[in-house]
Scaffold this active site. Sequence first.
Site, PDB file in Angstrom:
ATOM      1  N   ARG A  38       0.553  -1.411   0.060  1.00 52.57           N
ATOM      2  CA  ARG A  38      -0.070  -0.032   0.143  1.00 52.57           C
ATOM      3  C   ARG A  38       1.404   1.073   0.316  1.00 52.57           C
ATOM      4  NH1 ARG A  38      -4.705  -2.046   4.192  1.00 52.57           N
ATOM      5  NH2 ARG A  38      -6.474  -2.996   2.144  1.00 52.57           N
ATOM      6  N   LYS A 202     -19.290 -17.196   0.100  1.00 50.75           N
ATOM      7  CA  LYS A 202     -20.826 -17.049   0.255  1.00 50.75           C
ATOM      8  C   LYS A 202     -21.833 -16.229  -0.952  1.00 50.75           C
ATOM      9  CE  LYS A 202     -21.203 -17.003   5.525  1.00 50.75           C
ATOM     10  NZ  LYS A 202     -20.741 -15.939   6.192  1.00 50.75           N
ATOM     11  N   GLY A 351      -9.820  -8.758  -1.850  1.00 51.82           N
ATOM     12  CA  GLY A 351      -9.829  -9.752  -1.338  1.00 51.82           C
ATOM     13  C   GLY A 351      -9.523 -10.690  -1.387  1.00 51.82           C
TER      14      GLY A 351
END
Length: 394
Positions: A38, A202, A351
């Site tokens: 980052r 999910k 992610g």
Amino acid sequence: MYNKLTVEDVEVKGKKVLVRCDFNVPLDSDGNITDENRIVGALPTIKYLMDNGAKVILCSHMGKPKGEPKPELSLKPVAKSLSEKLGKEVVFAADDNVVGDNAKATVAAMNDGDVVLLENTRYRKEETKNEESFSKELASLADLFVNDAFGTAHRAHCSNVGVSSIIKPAVAGYLIEKEINFLGNAVNSPVRPLVAILGGSKVSSKISVIENLLKKVDKLIIGGGMAYTFFAAQGKTTGTSLLEPDFIDYAKKMLQEAGDKIVLPVDTVITEKFDNDAPSKVVEGNIPDGCMGLDIGPKSIALFKDVLKDAKTVVWNGPMGVFEMSNFAKGTNEIASMLADLDATTIIGGGDSVAAVNQAGLGDKMSHISTGGGASMEFLEGKELPGIAALTDK
Ligand code: AMP
């Protein structure tokens, strides 16, 4: 689609420029930074401002100090890392109030081209509530605001949205500009065919993404644990695989509405235990009682590759299996290497898929790896990102 001013659209020479970066880097127990990606990502905007004679005032959050000073979440180690990378001292404005006497004095002493880093913005309880008092304090330091923190663009905080309403113009840095260009074009004006790949655990956490992407894509590939709820919707048995019974009807509806736009796995690597060393085999169709699917099988890999081979834009979010276990990482790795060689714009949407692509050593072969998990998900859901919306239009 966002059309925001960027750092190159405004005069920065001699100006005090407040830059919201994403320096939310992981630290070990001795306070050493364990992943500097980052910080490296923030350098182009910082260098541009330095080289063009701005007084560069950097700010960021790190972790969750919950509105009070926590020395273990100080940004001081980031100033050291930045100084090394920029070849110039980045002065750390140690200040429990973030914009207290020391920060003000440090900024007042800046010359053109200097860089100062403020303390963790979440030391202040107002930050995450976007309260005007702290936004005004931050804004009082600068003449111009640059937002380059995509990772927090889906949140309305003082250090992105609050300051943008006070300092005008408020412009995008290079990182945010790149995210807008890649994610925005992919979703709103893609070179077709556009194929999205969704995976991970999910259905419930990706409903809005599925709904928004189905309106835009030519094909939607679904793998990973979320595929089994779709299996159940097709009337297949799923054994002990991940399953969200409450979403089977939703999956049925999606399959009816989307027809052959949705591409599901046709075979599955199954095992009896959630264990890398447990014996496994491949089955087509039903997953037997007592068995769980932990990866897509070889025929699914071939099917997905066939769908992907003509794609001109690909957006990928979520692994095809439990890629953290080497024996169930094949599906994810094969898709990653296919994308690496594809003559298409390939976008990895944050992610776990970013971790998977990096684990496969293929990060630099993708057109774009999004720097914000939550923010890129909300972008793909078609939601407005407040941190970007608040910037000044072109
Ligand atoms: P998400 O955060 O929803 O993108 O999910 C990522 C997680 O999904 C990873 O930790 C994977 O290990 C997990 N995952 C992917 N496929 C499966 C599967 N077949 N069974 C269980 N977990 C899975």
